[in-house]
Write a protein that holds these residues in place. Sequence first.
Motif, PDB file in Angstrom:
ATOM      1  N   ASP A   1       0.711  -1.304  -0.005  1.00 14.19           N
ATOM      2  CA  ASP A   1      -0.146   0.030  -0.052  1.00 14.19           C
ATOM      3  C   ASP A   1       0.728   1.204   0.136  1.00 14.19           C
ATOM      4  O   ASP A   1      -0.020   2.245  -0.302  1.00 14.19           O
ATOM      5  N   VAL A   2       2.204   1.233   0.185  1.00 10.93           N
ATOM      6  CA  VAL A   2       3.184   2.405   0.196  1.00 10.93           C
ATOM      7  C   VAL A   2       2.916   3.001  -1.096  1.00 10.93           C
ATOM      8  O   VAL A   2       3.199   2.112  -2.196  1.00 10.93           O
ATOM      9  N   CYS A   3       2.890   4.275  -1.155  1.00 10.41           N
ATOM     10  CA  CYS A   3       3.039   4.926  -2.352  1.00 10.41           C
ATOM     11  C   CYS A   3       4.439   4.813  -3.112  1.00 10.41           C
ATOM     12  O   CYS A   3       5.225   4.501  -2.660  1.00 10.41           O
ATOM     13  N   LEU A   4       4.418   5.131  -4.628  1.00 15.61           N
ATOM     14  CA  LEU A   4       5.230   5.149  -5.411  1.00 15.61           C
ATOM     15  C   LEU A   4       6.631   5.988  -5.038  1.00 15.61           C
ATOM     16  O   LEU A   4       7.796   5.665  -4.907  1.00 15.61           O
ATOM     17  N   GLY A   5       6.165   7.230  -4.457  1.00 16.02           N
ATOM     18  CA  GLY A   5       7.015   8.216  -4.033  1.00 16.02           C
ATOM     19  C   GLY A   5       8.010   7.688  -2.809  1.00 16.02           C
ATOM     20  O   GLY A   5       9.109   7.953  -2.835  1.00 16.02           O
ATOM     21  N   VAL A   6       7.498   6.726  -1.776  1.00 15.58           N
ATOM     22  CA  VAL A   6       8.195   6.465  -0.760  1.00 15.58           C
ATOM     23  C   VAL A   6       9.315   5.411  -1.163  1.00 15.58           C
ATOM     24  O   VAL A   6      10.341   5.224  -0.626  1.00 15.58           O
ATOM     25  N   LYS A   7       8.500   4.362  -2.084  1.00 13.72           N
ATOM     26  CA  LYS A   7       9.546   3.290  -2.603  1.00 13.72           C
ATOM     27  C   LYS A   7      10.585   4.191  -3.185  1.00 13.72           C
ATOM     28  O   LYS A   7      12.139   3.707  -3.208  1.00 13.72           O
ATOM     29  N   GLN A   8      10.322   4.996  -4.318  1.00 15.61           N
ATOM     30  CA  GLN A   8      11.514   5.650  -4.893  1.00 15.61           C
ATOM     31  C   GLN A   8      12.543   6.593  -3.748  1.00 15.61           C
ATOM     32  O   GLN A   8      13.878   6.310  -4.057  1.00 15.61           O
ATOM     33  N   MET A   9      11.839   6.816  -2.733  1.00 16.10           N
ATOM     34  CA  MET A   9      12.689   7.656  -1.765  1.00 16.10           C
ATOM     35  C   MET A   9      13.747   6.487  -1.134  1.00 16.10           C
ATOM     36  O   MET A   9      14.946   6.877  -0.832  1.00 16.10           O
ATOM     37  N   TYR A  10      13.286   5.397  -0.818  1.00 19.01           N
ATOM     38  CA  TYR A  10      14.047   4.330  -0.184  1.00 19.01           C
ATOM     39  C   TYR A  10      14.894   3.923  -1.226  1.00 19.01           C
ATOM     40  O   TYR A  10      16.246   3.588  -0.766  1.00 19.01           O
ATOM     41  N   LYS A  11      14.746   3.890  -2.255  1.00 20.10           N
ATOM     42  CA  LYS A  11      15.695   3.345  -3.288  1.00 20.10           C
ATOM     43  C   LYS A  11      16.806   4.550  -3.559  1.00 20.10           C
ATOM     44  O   LYS A  11      18.062   4.135  -3.381  1.00 20.10           O
ATOM     45  N   ASN A  12      16.453   5.782  -3.629  1.00 18.98           N
ATOM     46  CA  ASN A  12      17.522   6.974  -3.606  1.00 18.98           C
ATOM     47  C   ASN A  12      18.289   6.919  -2.290  1.00 18.98           C
ATOM     48  O   ASN A  12      19.414   7.158  -2.254  1.00 18.98           O
ATOM     49  N   LEU A  13      17.668   6.506  -1.119  1.00 11.28           N
ATOM     50  CA  LEU A  13      18.510   6.645   0.069  1.00 11.28           C
ATOM     51  C   LEU A  13      19.261   5.460  -0.314  1.00 11.28           C
ATOM     52  O   LEU A  13      20.599   5.474   0.509  1.00 11.28           O
ATOM     53  N   ASP A  14      18.997   4.425  -0.641  1.00  8.18           N
ATOM     54  CA  ASP A  14      19.976   3.216  -0.707  1.00  8.18           C
ATOM     55  C   ASP A  14      21.108   3.322  -1.642  1.00  8.18           C
ATOM     56  O   ASP A  14      22.226   2.864  -1.453  1.00  8.18           O
ATOM     57  N   LEU A  15      20.693   4.266  -2.678  1.00  8.02           N
ATOM     58  CA  LEU A  15      21.961   4.542  -3.785  1.00  8.02           C
ATOM     59  C   LEU A  15      22.767   5.561  -3.043  1.00  8.02           C
ATOM     60  O   LEU A  15      24.076   5.286  -3.316  1.00  8.02           O
ATOM     61  N   LEU A  16      22.253   6.386  -2.297  1.00  6.33           N
ATOM     62  CA  LEU A  16      23.055   7.547  -1.451  1.00  6.33           C
ATOM     63  C   LEU A  16      24.000   6.935  -0.651  1.00  6.33           C
ATOM     64  O   LEU A  16      25.112   7.286  -0.365  1.00  6.33           O
ATOM     65  N   SER A  17      23.349   5.930   0.018  1.00  8.18           N
ATOM     66  CA  SER A  17      24.178   5.105   1.235  1.00  8.18           C
ATOM     67  C   SER A  17      25.478   4.380   0.320  1.00  8.18           C
ATOM     68  O   SER A  17      26.720   4.282   0.837  1.00  8.18           O
ATOM     69  N   GLN A  18      25.167   3.641  -0.833  1.00  6.77           N
ATOM     70  CA  GLN A  18      26.306   3.071  -1.526  1.00  6.77           C
ATOM     71  C   GLN A  18      27.159   4.217  -2.025  1.00  6.77           C
ATOM     72  O   GLN A  18      28.551   3.940  -2.037  1.00  6.77           O
ATOM     73  N   LEU A  19      26.659   5.250  -2.404  1.00  4.51           N
ATOM     74  CA  LEU A  19      27.724   6.328  -3.066  1.00  4.51           C
ATOM     75  C   LEU A  19      28.676   6.908  -1.748  1.00  4.51           C
ATOM     76  O   LEU A  19      29.720   7.197  -1.718  1.00  4.51           O
ATOM     77  N   ASN A  20      27.966   6.916  -0.477  1.00  3.84           N
ATOM     78  CA  ASN A  20      28.637   7.421   0.685  1.00  3.84           C
ATOM     79  C   ASN A  20      29.678   6.529   1.198  1.00  3.84           C
ATOM     80  O   ASN A  20      30.742   7.099   1.371  1.00  3.84           O
ATOM     81  N   GLU A  21      29.370   5.188   0.840  1.00  3.74           N
ATOM     82  CA  GLU A  21      30.304   4.207   1.222  1.00  3.74           C
ATOM     83  C   GLU A  21      31.390   4.256   0.330  1.00  3.74           C
ATOM     84  O   GLU A  21      32.756   4.278   0.682  1.00  3.74           O
ATOM     85  N   ARG A  22      31.245   4.192  -1.036  1.00  5.81           N
ATOM     86  CA  ARG A  22      32.531   4.678  -1.946  1.00  5.81           C
ATOM     87  C   ARG A  22      33.244   5.618  -1.793  1.00  5.81           C
ATOM     88  O   ARG A  22      34.244   5.831  -1.718  1.00  5.81           O
ATOM     89  N   GLN A  23      32.388   6.839  -1.388  1.00  5.14           N
ATOM     90  CA  GLN A  23      33.081   8.250  -0.881  1.00  5.14           C
ATOM     91  C   GLN A  23      34.082   7.898   0.166  1.00  5.14           C
ATOM     92  O   GLN A  23      35.285   8.431   0.250  1.00  5.14           O
ATOM     93  N   GLU A  24      33.685   7.373   1.278  1.00  8.72           N
ATOM     94  CA  GLU A  24      34.398   7.174   2.548  1.00  8.72           C
ATOM     95  C   GLU A  24      35.763   6.306   2.151  1.00  8.72           C
ATOM     96  O   GLU A  24      36.658   6.621   2.667  1.00  8.72           O
ATOM     97  N   ARG A  25      35.476   5.166   1.219  1.00  2.74           N
ATOM     98  CA  ARG A  25      36.433   4.425   1.003  1.00  2.74           C
ATOM     99  C   ARG A  25      37.499   5.148   0.115  1.00  2.74           C
ATOM    100  O   ARG A  25      38.830   4.905   0.285  1.00  2.74           O
ATOM    101  N   ILE A  26      37.225   5.853  -0.816  1.00  7.25           N
ATOM    102  CA  ILE A  26      38.144   6.839  -1.440  1.00  7.25           C
ATOM    103  C   ILE A  26      38.897   7.871  -0.540  1.00  7.25           C
ATOM    104  O   ILE A  26      39.971   8.082  -0.486  1.00  7.25           O
TER     105      ILE A  26
END
Length: 506
Positions: free
Chosen positions: A417-442
């Motif tokens: 029942d969760v709207c698509l916007g919330v799903k997209q938000m979680y997807k973006n957060l997951d992507l940002l988390s991956q980018l943050n991990e790569r940034q920290e590694r660099i």
Amino acid sequence: MFLSLTLFSLNRKKMNLKSERRGIHVDQSELLCKKGCGYYGNPAWQGFCSKCWREEYHKARQKQIQEDWELAERLQREEEEAYASSQSTQGAQSLTFSKFEEKKTNEKTRKVTTVKKFFTASSRAGAKKAEIQEAKAPSPSINRQASIETDRVSKEFIEFLKTYHKPGQDIYKQCKLFLDTMNHKRDLSIEEQSECAQDFYQNVAEKLQTRWKVPPEKVEKAMDQIEKYIMTRQYKYVFCPETTDDEKKDLAVQKRIRALHWVTPQMLCVPVNEEIPEVSDMVVKAITDIIEMDSKRVPRDKLACITKCSKHIFNAIKITKNEPASADDFLPTLIYIVLKGNPPRLQSNIQYITRFCNPSRLMTGEDGYYFTNLCCAVAFIEKLDAQSLNLSQEDFDRFMTGQTSPKKQESDSFSPDVCLGVKQMYKNLDLLSQLNERQERIVNEAKKLEKDLIDWTDGITKEVQDIVEKYPLEIKPKNQALAAIDSENVENDKLPPPLQPQVYAG
């Protein structure tokens, strides 16, 4: 690198061992010509190599010609019988029946005429028609300004032929004659034009070997230059012509690859770890090469792009596994690269290479092996289903329709029942988390590099100081100038005065 048939056999035996890993592979029998001649085949030739395919094509063509002749004769007899029966009957017939007979006669006459035209020298008629048009209008070669690339290739070809002396002049004449012939055969089907090109390649290669006694290694170089010169000029006429369905196939493959955007390397069992920077660079280079294939005009150059792409794939697998790549690892990785890159006009490029490339390059060697695997990869993508990816049909259908994605299926725990916007938000957060991990590694790697540089500088400084302390530098005062030996220096050095010469009377 060149993969021998022995290596393929060993890989196939290793592949047949029971394992939990599901791999995508083709057997040796699927790579080679199904007639058993030992050369590579591909789906474009229905599993045959170039030589065997032409033999089968000519047999089928002769059979079709014979059947068409029989059909034409039968239609002619039926027409004559119908005409004779219509003359013997009385003139009073219904209007409807007369119209029906007239329509039937016209249809049979059209069929007979069409079949007879098929067997007449259409090329002669086309040539005469072209001659009439040329008499009325200037030659296309005069009206069309040659491109920079065409001029460059022509100059290079002439310079190359100078090294062959007398055979070079004959080769140039043969090429000019072939180009003139192809200009008069624009109305032929692309298959017939392909046959003309293949016959030309074969005839020139035979003349180089038999009549002009050119060594085999120089024959290969000459054929490459001939192909480059001819196909650079013929490219815009024979690549994806309007009379074929190549463009339709291109769109179908492109649409299919877009629909399969959700396929992950794990589903294909791709032995490549893109988190390793060197591997990621190899993957990007492989995708760039397979996309660059469309920008080339010569079949050999397009094959070179496929070969470079394949070598980058082998290097990526080698770095990931820390061991040489096998043929079983190569095909699924190539499929993944094609899915990720979605090369433009993929089918048109494959058909162009198949039709107009020097056949010896497709039958043997690195280029032939990699091209055959690319054809297999495209065929696999076109027929890819749930079973191929070890998925249930329900999941496969949901992925294809875009209802869900395998990349977020495991992490998504919220209700439907969760709207698509919330799903997209979680997807973006997951992507940002991956980018943050790569940034920290660099950043961590940069700090480590900075510390290593500081430690190295301090170490060098300490070593220099230790050497200076161990071997101190003593600076002595400047020595006074020494007096001349013959000078009057009795006061300083207590030396006797110089001896005076004595004269003795003899």
